[in-house]
Structures are given as structure tokens and as C-alpha cells.
Design an enzyme around this catalytic site. Structure first.
Site, PDB file in Angstrom:
ATOM      1  N   ARG A   1       0.843  -1.201   0.000  1.00  0.00           N
ATOM      2  CA  ARG A   1       0.000   0.000   0.000  1.00  0.00           C
ATOM      3  C   ARG A   1       0.879   1.252   0.000  1.00  0.00           C
ATOM      4  NH1 ARG A   1      -4.868   1.433   4.241  1.00  0.00           N
ATOM      5  NH2 ARG A   1      -3.215   1.224   5.818  1.00  0.00           N
TER       6      ARG A   1
ATOM      7  N   ASP B   1      -3.915   3.381  14.512  1.00  0.00           N
ATOM      8  CA  ASP B   1      -3.080   3.891  13.429  1.00  0.00           C
ATOM      9  C   ASP B   1      -3.601   5.265  13.050  1.00  0.00           C
ATOM     10  OD1 ASP B   1      -5.333   3.487  11.864  1.00  0.00           O
ATOM     11  OD2 ASP B   1      -4.404   2.010  10.537  1.00  0.00           O
TER      12      ASP B   1
END
Length: 539
Positions: free
Chosen positions: A161, A442
Site C-alpha cells: 500500500r 493507526d
């Protein structure tokens, strides 16, 4: 020495020598010169959409692409090697230990994340590229702390990603302009590894984050075609799964798949960023106020509608509909609490597979057993593309239905302050994912915390259990009370102070910033030796 290209950091010099080769920099420069003007135009278009939303215009399915949605004949590419069965995917940053442990976890795939779980120091970005390059070539084995880390014979399939379109990489400029962080991450991984991956029977596979319009998917597709031609591999070798994690993108799932159909491997429910986007895009709508983050579950109307539509859309086009991340992680020293947490994980995965998802995400190797058992029991074949969910009827109003049971509580305010403070301070210290109260936090969860605090202050919300109005001064007090409790060996006091002031400033703004990572990137870049002139938002 590549004409027009400059590197504004001496961090991770060994990794720079290996990764930022002249040939790789020439590739980055070619992508930048060909595509960055389009990226800038698309980012400006996002601002125009927000202005219309602020004026009270509702999101809807695009009328100009109705023919794409109504045409049953087009399908996406068949699954690429290694992507037929994705029932459990583990995610994490590309540091060396994580890469080995994730590839050895027993999951079907590993998403190496340069985005929300990785603080973008230059060392992290470049060493991550080295680690993936070594893993692909089976030369990543190492020893540390008296322990040996060695790849198993059949590791998980690797997916990468890159960072989102909105982010720049200020430490590398082309023709006196920062390159796109998306292009930087994609280009280095693709250039160094695509042919090697193909030779080993796989291909360069990606997760694409935070898109808001099908034209942004078209840009990725154009980059894929350009890149495959550049190194002379067949078009369609690249495969990409798009995270549907912004509210506007939920209205364009069909179109996003259509734009990427030659390279598509499906869509993913990026649940935490989706909640963040829901709040941010509804910033001018006082009827869209959400309660404590823990109460915004996958069962609330707007989340349930988005999940059902995503599964139906993907299976109609014969690609994977991937589920999302459970935030819970194992609790080692409290068996009873761990049992409760793991039951939440099991229930979440059962909901996903029962809805028709083809796979799910985990953040910890010990969760794999639970997720795999649930999917093995309820998904007999490699996927559920045959589950067409023709019963699903999702209207535009369903995707923006903000009804959400729950309350705004003192604990909710304090939890948001703690999450935003602890995560952002750790991020400034180079750590992009942290365990907090037995949840894995996160950037996405920190973003929810930040914009919820802003929303509650903006609309003068009242705390249900104390009766207090949530004001900037109340947030200041909670920040000041919480900050000293978060100091640790891994969280520097000076970073906590930076973030404390940032949060106090954020709740006083007319509108929240688009991304905290954009706001705070200047601190990382300056620490890496990058001049401020190359940064958009030096605070």
C-alpha cells in the site's frame, strides 16, 4: 545524477544507495512529469466537492456514469496468481521484523503498508523498500536479540500500500516540485521488483488508499499502463485493490472498478478511514454528529449500507470484496479480558463472512487462528463471488443516514484525546502504529479522534454523564491532564507537547484540517534535513 531530480536528505544513506538508483529516479521523474498535473487537478476537485457539501448539496450516484452501473456485461480481470483466495490478510508497516513475521503468519496475504501504519520518515520509507526487495528474493533472514528471523517455504503473498494522493514526498523533488508520495512509493517498489515477482509466478500487487473519485482511479490505471510499458511487461500484470474509505468513493464503487477493470482485484471496506471521512465530509451538517467512537459500529445504518453495497458491487463484477480491520489485539496478562476481546473479533469476522465478504484483515499474527477458523467454516471455496446479494437495495440516502445509537460521554472525550495524543506523538517519533488500551491504533483511528473532538466542540455538544458542554477550554483541560500520563521511553515529551498544541488549535478552527499526517509531515521532513521550502504545511 538525474537531470531535474534532487534528494533533500542524507538519512538512510545505505538504503538510498540501493533504492534511489539513477534508473529508479529517472522512472520517478517520468511519472511525475507525466501525471502530477493531473493529480493536482484532482485534489483541487476534492475541494470543490467539499464546498458543495458545505452548501447543503447531497452526495449522489453520478448521473454521467449511469450507463456503467446499469451495464451487466463488463467484468474485471480474473484473479491473479496468489489472489484467488484472500480469506485472511495481515497488515503492518514494512520494517524488517514485521515483514518476516507477517509473511510467516499463516495468512493468505500480507499488506506491507507505507501509509497509515507507517510514520513516513525517510529511513522508514527507504528501509521498507529494501526489506520488501530482500523478502521477494528470499534474502531477508536475520538475527536480532538472540532470535532468528527466517522466511518459511511458502510465505504469504505480498501486497503493497503506497501513500495516498494527497501526500507529497518533500525529500525528493523533480523540476523544483515535491513528488507525489503515491508515485514515490509505487515507483520504487514496482521498478525494483515487478520483473522479479513475475519470474517467481506472481506479480506487483497493490492496495490503493483514500481515493474520492473514479477519475482518481483512472489516474492510477494510466500510471499502471505507463509503468508496464516502461519496463516492458504485459498490461494487466499489475493488480490493485481499492480501499473504499471515503464517503464520496462509496457512491462510485462501480465506476472505480470500471476504470481499473484490467488491473482490478477488488475493493476493501476501509472502515476506520470511512468513519473519519463521514465526519469530515459532513462537517457542515449538524445533524450528522456521531457518538463515542466505540458506538460507531459496523451495524449502524451508514456503515451497514456501505458494506452491503460494496459486496454486491464486487461480486457483480467478479472481484474480491474484502472486509476490514478489527481493532482488538491479544491481551496477554488478563485471560478474562482477552476472552471478551477475542469474542469481539470472532463476531466481527462471522458478520463479514456471513454478509458475503471474501476475506478480512488482521493486525496481529495471533488473531489469524480465529479469523481463519471463521472463514474456513463458512466459506468453503476460495471466495464468495457467487454470492451476488441481489437482495441488496442501497439508495443514496442510506449511505448518508447518520442515525447512530450511543452517547457522547466523559470516557469518550478522554479516549479520543488519548488516542490523538499518543498516536500522533508516536508518529512524530517514527512509529506509525501503537497498541493503546488493547486496541491497535493507526492514523485512521487517530483521525477519527481528532475530527470527533472538533465536531463536538463546533456544535456545542453536551457530555451525557456530566452535562458539560464540550468547549475548547474543556478539551484543553483534558489534553493537559492526559499528556503527562502518556510519557514513556518511546514517546518523547517534546512530541507530546507539539501534538497537544496541535489538538488545541484544531478544535478552534472553523473546519478541521484534511489530514493530520499532512499537517505534521513538516516535522519529520525537517528532522530528515529537508529544507522547509519544499513543504506545503510547515507548522
Amino acid at each position: 545524477m538525474v537531470a531535474g531530480v534532487q534528494i533533500h536528505s542524507k538519512e538512510a544513506q545505505k538504503a538510498q544507495d540501493e533504492i534511489l538508483t539513477d534508473d529508479a529516479l529517472q522512472f520517478i521523474a517520468a511519472l511525475h512529469r507525466t501525471f502530477d498535473a493531473t493529480r493536482q487537478t484532482l485534489l483541487f476537485a476534492r475541494e470543490s466537492v467539499q464546498q458543495r457539501l458545505d452548501a447543503g448539496v447531497s452526495l449522489d450516484f453520478p448521473p454521467e456514469t449511469a450507463h456503467i452501473r446499469s451495464d451487466p456485461s463488463w467484468l474485471c480481470a480474473p484473479p491473479a496468481p496468489g489472489l484467488e483466495d484472500r480469506r485472511v490478510e495481515i497488515t503492518g508497516p514494512p520494517d524488517r521484523k514485521m515483514v518476516v513475521n507477517a509473511l510467516n503468519s499463516g495468512t493468505k496475504t500480507f499488506m506491507a503498508d507505507f501509509e497509515d501504519s507507517c510514520a513516513p520518515t525517510f529511513a522508514n520509507m527507504l528501509n521498507g523498500q529494501v526489506n520488501l526487495k530482500d523478502a521477494i528474493r528470499r534474502r531477508i533472514d536475520f538475527e536480532a536479540g538472540g532470535k532468528s528471523y527466517k522466511l518459511v517455504q511458502n510465505p504469504a503473498v505480498l501486497i503493497v500500500r503506497p501513500r495516498g494522493w494527497h501526500l507529497d514526498e518533500p525529500r525528493v523533488t523533480v523540476d523544483n516540485a515535491p513528488v507525489s508520495a503515491s508515485i514515490f512509493d509505487f515507483a520504487l517498489y514496482f521498478f525494483h521488483n515487478a520483473k522479479e515477482l513475475v519470474a517467481r509466478g506472481y506479480g506487483p500487487y497493490f492496495y490503493l488508499p483514500k481515493m474520492e473519485h473514479y477519475r482518481e482511479a483512472r489516474l492510477w490505471n494510466d500510471i499502471f499502463n505507463f509503468s508496464q510499458s516502461y519496463i516492458h511487461i504485459p498490461h494487466g500484470t499489475i493488480r490493485a485493490t481499492v480501499l473504499i474509505e471515503t464517503l464520496p468513493a462509496a457512491f462510485q464503487m462501480e465506476e472505480i472498478l470500471f476504470e481499473l477493470r484490467q488491473h482490478s482485484s477488488g475493493l476493501n471496506c476501509g472502515r476506520w478511514d470511512y468513519i473519519f471521512s463521514f465526519i469530515k465530509r459532513n462537517r457542515a451538517n449538524r445533524t450528522a454528529i456521531l457518538p463515542d467512537r466505540k458506538d460507531v459500529t459496523m451495524e449502524v445504518p451508514f456503515m451497514d449500507a456501505y458494506v452491503r453495497l460494496l459486496i454486491q458491487t464486487c461480486h457483480r463484477r467478479k472481484v474480491a470484496a474484502m472486509g476490514g480491520m478489527s481493532a482488538q489485539i491479544p491481551i496477554k496478562d488478563d485471560p478474562k479480558a482477552n476472552e471478551v476481546a477475542m469474542k469481539k473479533v470472532r463476531d466481527d469476522k462471522l458478520r463479514e463472512v456471513s454478509n458475503g465478504h471474501d476475506g478480512t484483515w488482521i493486525a496481529h499474527p495471533l488473531i489469524n487462528k480465529i479469523a481463519m477458523e471463521v472463514f474456513n467454516e463458512h466459506m468453503v471455496g476460495p471466495n464468495q463471488y457467487h454470492v451476488l446479494r441481489e437482495d441488496v437495495k442501497v439508495a443514496a440516502t442510506d449511505l448518508v443516514n447518520s442515525q447512530c445509537p450511543g452517547k457522547i460521554t466523559t470516557d469518550g472525550v478522554r479516549a479520543n484525546v488519548a488516542a490523538a495524543l499518543a498516536y500522533s506523538a508516536a508518529w512524530l517519533g517514527g512509529n506509525g502504529c501503537i497498541p493503546l488500551n488493547w486496541l491497535m491504533e493507526d492514523a485512521a483511528t487517530a483521525e477519527i479522534a481528532r475530527v470527533q473532538l472538533w465536531q463536538w466542540v463546533k456544535y456545542g455538544c453536551r457530555i451525557s454523564d456530566s452535562g458539560e458542554h464540550i468547549t475548547p477550554e474543556l478539551v484543553d483541560r483534558v489534553v493537559d491532564e492526559t499528556t503527562p500520563t502518556l510519557k514513556s521511553a518511546s514517546v518523547k515529551e517534546q512530541n507530546l507537547e507539539i501534538v497537544a498544541q496541535y489538538i488545541k488549535k484544531q478544535v478552534r478552527q472553523e473546519w478541521p484540517s484534511e489530514f493530520l499526517t499532512s499537517d505534521l509531515m513538516s516535522y519529520l521532513a525537517v528532522a530528515d534535513g529537508c529544507p522547509r521550502q519544499w513543504q506545503k504545511s510547515a507548522l
